[in-house]
Write a protein that holds these residues in place. Structure first.
Motif, mmCIF file in Angstrom:
data_model
loop_
_atom_site.group_PDB
_atom_site.id
_atom_site.type_symbol
_atom_site.label_atom_id
_atom_site.label_comp_id
_atom_site.label_asym_id
_atom_site.label_seq_id
_atom_site.Cartn_x
_atom_site.Cartn_y
_atom_site.Cartn_z
ATOM 1 N N ARG A 217 10.231 49.941 -15.572
ATOM 2 C CA ARG A 217 8.791 49.659 -15.647
ATOM 3 C C ARG A 217 8.406 48.348 -14.978
ATOM 4 N N LYS A 218 9.360 47.450 -14.801
ATOM 5 C CA LYS A 218 9.069 46.167 -14.163
ATOM 6 C C LYS A 218 9.736 46.052 -12.792
ATOM 7 N N TYR A 219 10.308 47.146 -12.319
ATOM 8 C CA TYR A 219 11.134 47.101 -11.106
ATOM 9 C C TYR A 219 10.340 46.601 -9.901
ATOM 10 N N ASP A 220 9.155 47.139 -9.677
ATOM 11 C CA ASP A 220 8.385 46.765 -8.490
ATOM 12 C C ASP A 220 7.828 45.351 -8.605
ATOM 13 N N ILE A 221 7.448 44.951 -9.823
ATOM 14 C CA ILE A 221 6.986 43.574 -10.016
ATOM 15 C C ILE A 221 8.120 42.597 -9.736
ATOM 16 N N MET A 222 9.324 42.938 -10.212
ATOM 17 C CA MET A 222 10.473 42.064 -9.983
ATOM 18 C C MET A 222 10.830 42.005 -8.502
ATOM 19 N N ASN A 223 10.704 43.108 -7.783
ATOM 20 C CA ASN A 223 10.980 43.080 -6.342
ATOM 21 C C ASN A 223 10.086 42.082 -5.632
ATOM 22 N N ASP A 224 8.819 42.063 -5.990
ATOM 23 C CA ASP A 224 7.900 41.090 -5.398
ATOM 24 C C ASP A 224 8.298 39.671 -5.768
ATOM 25 N N ASP B 20 22.736 31.579 -2.586
ATOM 26 C CA ASP B 20 23.713 31.694 -3.675
ATOM 27 C C ASP B 20 23.221 30.964 -4.927
ATOM 28 N N LEU B 21 22.670 29.768 -4.743
ATOM 29 C CA LEU B 21 22.143 29.023 -5.889
ATOM 30 C C LEU B 21 20.993 29.770 -6.546
ATOM 31 N N TYR B 22 20.109 30.288 -5.713
ATOM 32 C CA TYR B 22 18.962 31.052 -6.224
ATOM 33 C C TYR B 22 19.432 32.273 -7.003
ATOM 34 N N SER B 23 20.394 33.018 -6.431
ATOM 35 C CA SER B 23 20.882 34.248 -7.057
ATOM 36 C C SER B 23 21.572 33.965 -8.385
ATOM 37 N N ASP B 24 22.391 32.922 -8.404
ATOM 38 C CA ASP B 24 23.189 32.636 -9.594
ATOM 39 C C ASP B 24 22.358 32.082 -10.749
ATOM 40 N N HIS B 25 21.349 31.282 -10.422
ATOM 41 C CA HIS B 25 20.668 30.539 -11.482
ATOM 42 C C HIS B 25 19.224 30.980 -11.729
ATOM 43 N N LEU B 26 18.460 31.181 -10.674
ATOM 44 C CA LEU B 26 17.038 31.480 -10.867
ATOM 45 C C LEU B 26 16.765 32.955 -11.105
ATOM 46 N N LEU B 27 17.457 33.824 -10.386
ATOM 47 C CA LEU B 27 17.125 35.234 -10.460
ATOM 48 C C LEU B 27 17.323 35.819 -11.864
ATOM 49 N N PRO B 28 18.450 35.560 -12.536
ATOM 50 C CA PRO B 28 18.570 36.076 -13.905
ATOM 51 C C PRO B 28 17.483 35.533 -14.841
ATOM 52 N N ARG B 29 17.083 34.272 -14.649
ATOM 53 C CA ARG B 29 16.017 33.707 -15.482
ATOM 54 C C ARG B 29 14.698 34.436 -15.231
ATOM 55 N N MET B 30 14.423 34.753 -13.957
ATOM 56 C CA MET B 30 13.220 35.518 -13.640
ATOM 57 C C MET B 30 13.283 36.897 -14.283
ATOM 58 N N GLY B 31 14.466 37.497 -14.265
ATOM 59 C CA GLY B 31 14.636 38.796 -14.902
ATOM 60 C C GLY B 31 14.331 38.741 -16.384
ATOM 61 N N GLN B 32 14.731 37.645 -17.027
ATOM 62 C CA GLN B 32 14.464 37.484 -18.455
ATOM 63 C C GLN B 32 12.978 37.309 -18.724
ATOM 64 N N VAL B 33 12.328 36.479 -17.909
ATOM 65 C CA VAL B 33 10.916 36.183 -18.125
ATOM 66 C C VAL B 33 10.033 37.391 -17.822
ATOM 67 N N TYR C 22 19.757 41.812 -14.183
ATOM 68 C CA TYR C 22 19.584 41.148 -12.899
ATOM 69 C C TYR C 22 20.801 40.325 -12.518
ATOM 70 N N ARG C 23 21.559 39.895 -13.506
ATOM 71 C CA ARG C 23 22.837 39.254 -13.200
ATOM 72 C C ARG C 23 23.784 40.283 -12.575
ATOM 73 N N TYR C 24 23.778 41.506 -13.109
ATOM 74 C CA TYR C 24 24.595 42.573 -12.510
ATOM 75 C C TYR C 24 24.147 42.857 -11.078
ATOM 76 N N LEU C 25 22.842 42.908 -10.837
ATOM 77 C CA LEU C 25 22.364 43.213 -9.491
ATOM 78 C C LEU C 25 22.836 42.169 -8.482
ATOM 79 N N VAL C 26 22.863 40.910 -8.893
ATOM 80 C CA VAL C 26 23.394 39.851 -8.033
ATOM 81 C C VAL C 26 24.874 40.100 -7.753
ATOM 82 N N GLU C 27 25.625 40.383 -8.810
ATOM 83 C CA GLU C 27 27.064 40.621 -8.645
ATOM 84 C C GLU C 27 27.328 41.846 -7.770
ATOM 85 N N SER C 28 26.504 42.880 -7.909
ATOM 86 C CA SER C 28 26.706 44.090 -7.108
ATOM 87 C C SER C 28 26.495 43.818 -5.622
ATOM 88 N N ILE C 29 25.601 42.909 -5.302
ATOM 89 C CA ILE C 29 25.393 42.525 -3.905
ATOM 90 C C ILE C 29 26.633 41.804 -3.369
#
Length: 252
Positions: free
Chosen positions: A35-42, A185-198, A206-213
């Motif tokens: 339900r938040k997939y497209d918002i998170m992509n942006d 790498d810094l953005y992916s490791d630290h900011l992206l999971p926090r954005m996923g939480q918020v 979102y931590r998994y999505l970073v790792e999958s990349i």
């Protein structure tokens, strides 16, 4: 793939799990974020994913009346762009929650004059239900890295295409530009999971999505996999130094 070569474990991000466990966990990830997939992509890309997808569809060159399979097409972003050019799109995804979001978006947007049809169907990329030689093109955007057995998905892509059919894949890759890689790498490791939480209430997915990349094959290796599936005239088009890449090939 023979039973003897079936791997005992596969990667789910940085964790090794059984193939069945990966399929289940990936399903849970996308059910959680649907339900938040497209918002998170942006939010994650600063809106750039829209430009990448526009560029991708330009490379596909969908034509009126063509039959195109958009695998892992979930919420419809790629499908809507191709249908607007008159192609008939079958949107396939293993996750019904993602498909439900896409079907709702399709109903809300309606269809314009000359627009192609849209059909949504639940499918496993490794074993789709369509007959061989059904489609003129096969597209998959930001989905193939989540497939448990990538080689099987590529083989199925080749099978369902008609002779002369084309394969196009848009996927995150390995950043090769000095400077950008470290920042990313810094953005992916630290900011992206926090954005996923918020935004989505789910940091772990979102931590998994970073790792999958990070675990996805590098561009030359993935191109070799596409050739091994039977495609010819393969090509890789890096975008932003390899942050994402468009892979393509043809069936003869």
């Amino acid at each position: 793939m023979s039973e003897q070569s079936e791997p005992a474990t596969v990667s789910f991000g940085y964790t090794e799990v059984t193939p069945e466990e990966k399929t289940r966990r990936v399903g849970e990830v996308f059910t959680s974020v649907a339900r938040k997939y497209d918002i998170m992509n942006d939010a994650m890309s600063g809106g750039m994913h829209r430009l990448w997808k526009d560029r991708f569809v330009k490379r596909v060159k969908p034509q009126p009346g063509e039959q195109i399979l958009d695998m892992a097409g979930g919420t419809g972003d790629i499908a809507f762009r191709m249908a607007a050019r008159g192609a008939d799109i079958t949107v396939a995804d293993i996750n019904q929650d993602m498909l439900d979001v896409g079907a709702e978006r399709a109903a809300d947007r309606g269809s314009g004059e000359g627009e192609g049809s849209l059909v949504f169907t639940c499918q496993n990329a490794e074993a789709v239900s369509f007959a061989s030689g059904t489609f003129d093109a096969y597209t998959i955007a930001f989905g193939i890295r989540n497939v448990t057995h990538i080689d099987r998905a590529l083989a199925e892509a080749h099978r369902v295409l008609r002779p002369g059919g084309r394969f196009f894949c848009l996927e995150f890759s390995t950043v090769e530009w000095a400077g950008l890689k470290e920042v990313y790498d810094l953005y992916s490791d630290h900011l992206l999971p926090r954005m996923g939480q918020v935004i989505a209430g789910d940091a772990a997915s979102y931590r998994y999505l970073v790792e999958s990349i990070r675990k996805f094959p590098k561009m030359p290796e993935f191109e070799r996999m596409i050739r091994a599936a039977g495609f010819v005239n393969t090509k890789v088009e890096p975008i932003m130094g390899g942050l994402v890449a468009i892979h393509s090939g043809w069936k003869i």
